[in-house]
Design an enzyme around this catalytic site. Sequence first.
Site, PDB file in Angstrom:
ATOM      1  N   SER A 413      -4.594  95.687  42.460  1.00  0.00           N
ATOM      2  CA  SER A 413      -5.290  94.636  41.721  1.00  0.00           C
ATOM      3  C   SER A 413      -5.989  93.680  42.689  1.00  0.00           C
ATOM      4  O   SER A 413      -5.534  93.509  43.824  1.00  0.00           O
ATOM      5  CB  SER A 413      -4.239  93.887  40.892  1.00  0.00           C
ATOM      6  N   PRO A 414      -7.068  93.042  42.255  1.00  0.00           N
ATOM      7  CA  PRO A 414      -7.757  92.113  43.161  1.00  0.00           C
ATOM      8  C   PRO A 414      -6.831  90.979  43.609  1.00  0.00           C
ATOM      9  O   PRO A 414      -6.139  90.393  42.776  1.00  0.00           O
ATOM     10  CB  PRO A 414      -8.903  91.553  42.312  1.00  0.00           C
ATOM     11  N   GLN A 491     -14.797  93.297  43.362  1.00  0.00           N
ATOM     12  CA  GLN A 491     -14.795  92.337  42.252  1.00  0.00           C
ATOM     13  C   GLN A 491     -15.692  91.171  42.644  1.00  0.00           C
ATOM     14  O   GLN A 491     -15.464  90.539  43.690  1.00  0.00           O
ATOM     15  CB  GLN A 491     -13.377  91.816  41.986  1.00  0.00           C
ATOM     16  N   TYR A 572     -12.632  81.112  35.576  1.00  0.00           N
ATOM     17  CA  TYR A 572     -13.777  80.991  36.483  1.00  0.00           C
ATOM     18  C   TYR A 572     -15.062  81.033  35.651  1.00  0.00           C
ATOM     19  O   TYR A 572     -14.994  81.095  34.418  1.00  0.00           O
ATOM     20  CB  TYR A 572     -13.697  82.065  37.575  1.00  0.00           C
ATOM     21  N   ARG A 620     -13.294  92.075  34.097  1.00  0.00           N
ATOM     22  CA  ARG A 620     -11.932  91.534  33.934  1.00  0.00           C
ATOM     23  C   ARG A 620     -11.994  90.340  32.991  1.00  0.00           C
ATOM     24  O   ARG A 620     -12.809  89.440  33.161  1.00  0.00           O
ATOM     25  CB  ARG A 620     -11.355  91.121  35.293  1.00  0.00           C
ATOM     26  N   ARG A 715       1.098  91.837  43.272  1.00  0.00           N
ATOM     27  CA  ARG A 715       2.175  91.426  44.194  1.00  0.00           C
ATOM     28  C   ARG A 715       3.023  92.590  44.694  1.00  0.00           C
ATOM     29  O   ARG A 715       3.389  92.609  45.883  1.00  0.00           O
ATOM     30  CB  ARG A 715       3.028  90.347  43.529  1.00  0.00           C
TER      31      ARG A 715
HETATM   32  C1  LIG Z   1      -2.248  86.358  46.068  1.00  0.00           C
HETATM   33  C2  LIG Z   1      -2.959  86.685  44.798  1.00  0.00           C
HETATM   34  C3  LIG Z   1      -4.336  86.595  44.743  1.00  0.00           C
HETATM   35  C4  LIG Z   1      -5.024  86.933  43.575  1.00  0.00           C
HETATM   36  N1  LIG Z   1      -6.387  86.931  43.572  1.00  0.00           N
HETATM   37  C5  LIG Z   1      -7.073  87.420  42.507  1.00  0.00           C
HETATM   38  C6  LIG Z   1      -8.452  87.624  42.545  1.00  0.00           C
HETATM   39  O1  LIG Z   1      -9.094  87.391  43.554  1.00  0.00           O
HETATM   40  N2  LIG Z   1      -9.070  88.080  41.439  1.00  0.00           N
HETATM   41  C7  LIG Z   1      -8.379  88.362  40.292  1.00  0.00           C
HETATM   42  O2  LIG Z   1      -8.979  88.778  39.310  1.00  0.00           O
HETATM   43  N3  LIG Z   1      -7.049  88.227  40.248  1.00  0.00           N
HETATM   44  C8  LIG Z   1      -6.383  87.785  41.322  1.00  0.00           C
HETATM   45  N4  LIG Z   1      -5.016  87.699  41.295  1.00  0.00           N
HETATM   46  C9  LIG Z   1      -4.311  88.164  40.081  1.00  0.00           C
HETATM   47  C10 LIG Z   1      -3.855  89.610  40.263  1.00  0.00           C
HETATM   48  O3  LIG Z   1      -4.943  90.501  40.356  1.00  0.00           O
HETATM   49  C11 LIG Z   1      -2.972  90.043  39.094  1.00  0.00           C
HETATM   50  O4  LIG Z   1      -3.736  90.020  37.903  1.00  0.00           O
HETATM   51  C12 LIG Z   1      -1.750  89.155  38.929  1.00  0.00           C
HETATM   52  O5  LIG Z   1      -1.163  88.849  40.188  1.00  0.00           O
HETATM   53  C13 LIG Z   1      -0.692  89.823  38.058  1.00  0.00           C
HETATM   54  O6  LIG Z   1      -0.286  91.046  38.619  1.00  0.00           O
HETATM   55  P1  LIG Z   1       1.114  91.240  39.424  1.00  0.00           P
HETATM   56  O7  LIG Z   1       2.188  90.787  38.501  1.00  0.00           O
HETATM   57  O8  LIG Z   1       1.150  92.701  39.723  1.00  0.00           O
HETATM   58  O9  LIG Z   1       1.045  90.396  40.671  1.00  0.00           O
HETATM   59  C14 LIG Z   1      -4.315  87.338  42.434  1.00  0.00           C
HETATM   60  C15 LIG Z   1      -2.929  87.403  42.509  1.00  0.00           C
HETATM   61  C16 LIG Z   1      -2.253  87.123  43.661  1.00  0.00           C
HETATM   62  C17 LIG Z   1      -0.753  87.248  43.698  1.00  0.00           C
END
Ligand SMILES: Cc1cc2nc3c(=O)[nH]c(=O)nc-3n(C[C@H](O)[C@H](O)[C@H](O)COP(=O)(O)O)c2cc1C
Length: 778
Positions: A413-414, A491, A572, A620, A715
Amino acid sequence: MKIAVIGGGPGGLYFSILMKKARPEARIDVYERNRPDDTFGFGVVFSDETLDTFLGEDPETYEAIAGSFAYWDEIDFVFKGETIRSDGHGFCGCGRRELLLILHDRARALGVELHFEVEIDGLDQFADADLIVAADGVNSAVRTRYAEHFKPDIKWQRNHFLWLGTDRPLDAFTFDFAENEHGIWVGGGYQYNSDLATWIVEAPEATWASAKAELEGFTGDETLAYMERLWARSLRGHRFVANQSAWRVFPTIHCANWHFGNIVLIGDALHTAHYSIGSGTKLAMEDAIALVRAIEGGPSVPAALECFEEARREDSEKIQHAANISVTWTENPHRYWHMAPIQAAFSMLSRSKQVTYDNLRLRDEGFVERVDRWFAEQVREKGHDVPLDPAPPPMFTPFSLRAMTLVNRVVVSPMDMYSAEDGALGEFHNIHFGGLALGGAGLIFSEMTCVSRDGRITPGCAGLYKPEHIAGWRRIIDFVQAQSDAKFAMQIGHCGPKGSTGIGADAMDSPLPSGNWQVIGPSAVPFKRGSHMPREMSLADMDEVRAQFVAAARMADEAGADMIELHMAHGYLLSSFITPVFNKRTDDYGGDLAKRMRFPLEVFDAVRAAWPADKPISVRISATDWIGADGITGDDAVAIAKLFAGAGCDLIDVSAGQTTPDAEPVYGRMFQTWLSEQVRNEAGIATIAVGNITTSDQVNTILAGGRADLVALARPHLSDPNFTLRASAEYGYEAQRWPLQYESGKEQAFRLAARARAEDAQRRAAMRPRSHRRQAAE
Ligand SMILES: Cc1cc2nc3c(=O)[nH]c(=O)nc-3n(C[C@H](O)[C@H](O)[C@H](O)COP(=O)(O)O)c2cc1C
Ligand SMILES: Cc1cc2nc3c(=O)[nH]c(=O)nc-3n(C[C@H](O)[C@H](O)[C@H](O)COP(=O)(O)OP(=O)(O)OC[C@H]3O[C@@H](n4cnc5c(N)ncnc54)[C@H](O)[C@@H]3O)c2cc1C
């Protein structure tokens, strides 16, 4: 000790039995308005695990219940005329009447005083009781009378239901869906003695709205005849019977406080769990167990009641939560109606997250093999060469969008690393993405890459707004494409109202200490108190931002990206146009959803036109603002997805929230996946599920159940970039490519995983409660 129990249902009776056993000297009176052999409804079910709990608490009642059981391991799922059977579930059914008679006998034998045909309408008469247990059921008068103390919250479920019986023998717990001119009907039941089975009919909202006028005019016999016609095929000449059957709606009850003074609520009076997970009687009887333990352990009644609530609340809320998720299926059968019966069956079985791909395999390996095979066949129909014998777990099947083919369904994921300088990447990014590329995921996302300098969230955000940014991305993408099978998606986004903020958990979403820039948004609405006040965008601002997105997309193409994603989530810029939380415009770009979608769609169209036709685009979204009907809801997300699909979008990346500090998300495993499921199955577009998905078992559960086409983990990839490689070893899936340099690691991982699988299977087989049916047969 003097105890008054109001209500002689399973909760009140079981409490009095266990309490009398623990304190033979106590005087326990149970007051029940009905006669001893009056009863409503037909049967109740218990799982093997619940039966084992009863055995441990009171072998006498267990044995008596065991003597009047109907047992089964199988669940039948009847869907569009096909019956899918799965095994290994282990349940027993017994008549409610039989259960109550057993509990009466046992209570009497222990010296509990049972008073029947006594209506309790006030608690004054129990002034001398040390403890009053209100086990007076779902319509508890005690709860109502002391509502200001118990603070009950009642949520009405959406389906109307009718509790019937049938003499049609059922040798499996049965879910049986029927359809007529009014819509889809949910039926199902279970055998509870040698002659009778319970059969519950549910009318989902749309069906009820259409059929209501007709049904409400019916006599009881006409209702039965109507239902017999509807399920004629399943009844095979047998009949339905009624027992005070009336159309009802199920209330899910939750109390903020469980006790007041020396009064405590248990069972349905305290909390209900929708019957679709068959746990109401178990909840009531387990409350009884916990209450007796608390009294035995507590120095005083008030302290014991406090302990009871503390010890029991989490477990009971978990069951209620599982029940709430479970009803999503039966309240929205239309969502699944297009599915093949085998996938619908898997989806239904795994609906409350307790049954998963891996544990279903342990219960019934053949069933999961059928699911895998069916899944693989669908992938083969799309032109991919996937083996069928055996078929791989769904996560290891390919997936194509336009000319891009992913080798598996795991997505990084981003994740913004906040480590760029004026948008430019550094050595950290090379190593970071290099590690992820070697880890085996099918698709890797860049972090949100900003389309302009002022479009960055923080000074550390990456960009694609200067020609020199391209080289940094190209270096990474070249490595990914040369050294792995992964595809790379960029993204791109613009921070909008949430920009010019600090880096790190404490500074996130707050203005920078210095060097801030002007942020923009659809309206002059800040994200939260203390956030920047955005400047309302003019039409010229919109033209400029649209052009920036197009330029960034062109740069992403030059850098070699396989796919592009427009970030329209998390508050955003483009997300802030979509959600009514930020967008208060009164021109053509604000108002209803169609108008709020106008600018995001314009940006999408412009990017689509500039992006190569053979490369896919995803969007997204925040599929809910988590603030109920005042913000974006799952239904809105479906409408949004349809609009993007119509514009040529290939994939919706279904995230949620982060649009307002007032959001009240319900966290948990896979907590956003239901939104992906709704969007995918109602809008008919491919989706990515994301959010607290942490295991390969969950990935497979989501894919096999048709809840998403791809599964993104953020994560978990930070703690384990090799998530997919490890999963390939866990499932023994040899065809997953490992870097050549890692071959010795692969060999060891597969060997250790095979050993762990064998040990685990042995341990589980030893621990698994023996089916009571098999036990009886032995
Ligand atoms: C350190 C970090 C940076 C993130 N940056 C972005 C981002 O740049 N763009 C985005 O769409 N989501 C971002 N997210 C959200 C993640 O893509 C994801 O949707 C969210 O962490 C939930 O997934 P997880 O439970 O697997 O961490 C970020 C999450 C984390 C933890
Ligand atoms: C359609 C449907 C299907 C269900 N299927 C299942 C299932 O398969 N498995 C399962 O475990 N559960 C099932 N349940 C839930 C189950 O019936 C209840 O959760 C369970 O009975 C709760 O037990 P209880 O002792 O708390 O309350 P109840 O069983 O409701 O008992 C309360 C008792 O208190 C008495 N009472 C109430 N007020 C007074 C008063 N003022 N004075 C004297 N007496 C009073 C009532 O007459 C009643 O006997 C189902 C429920 C429904 C609606």
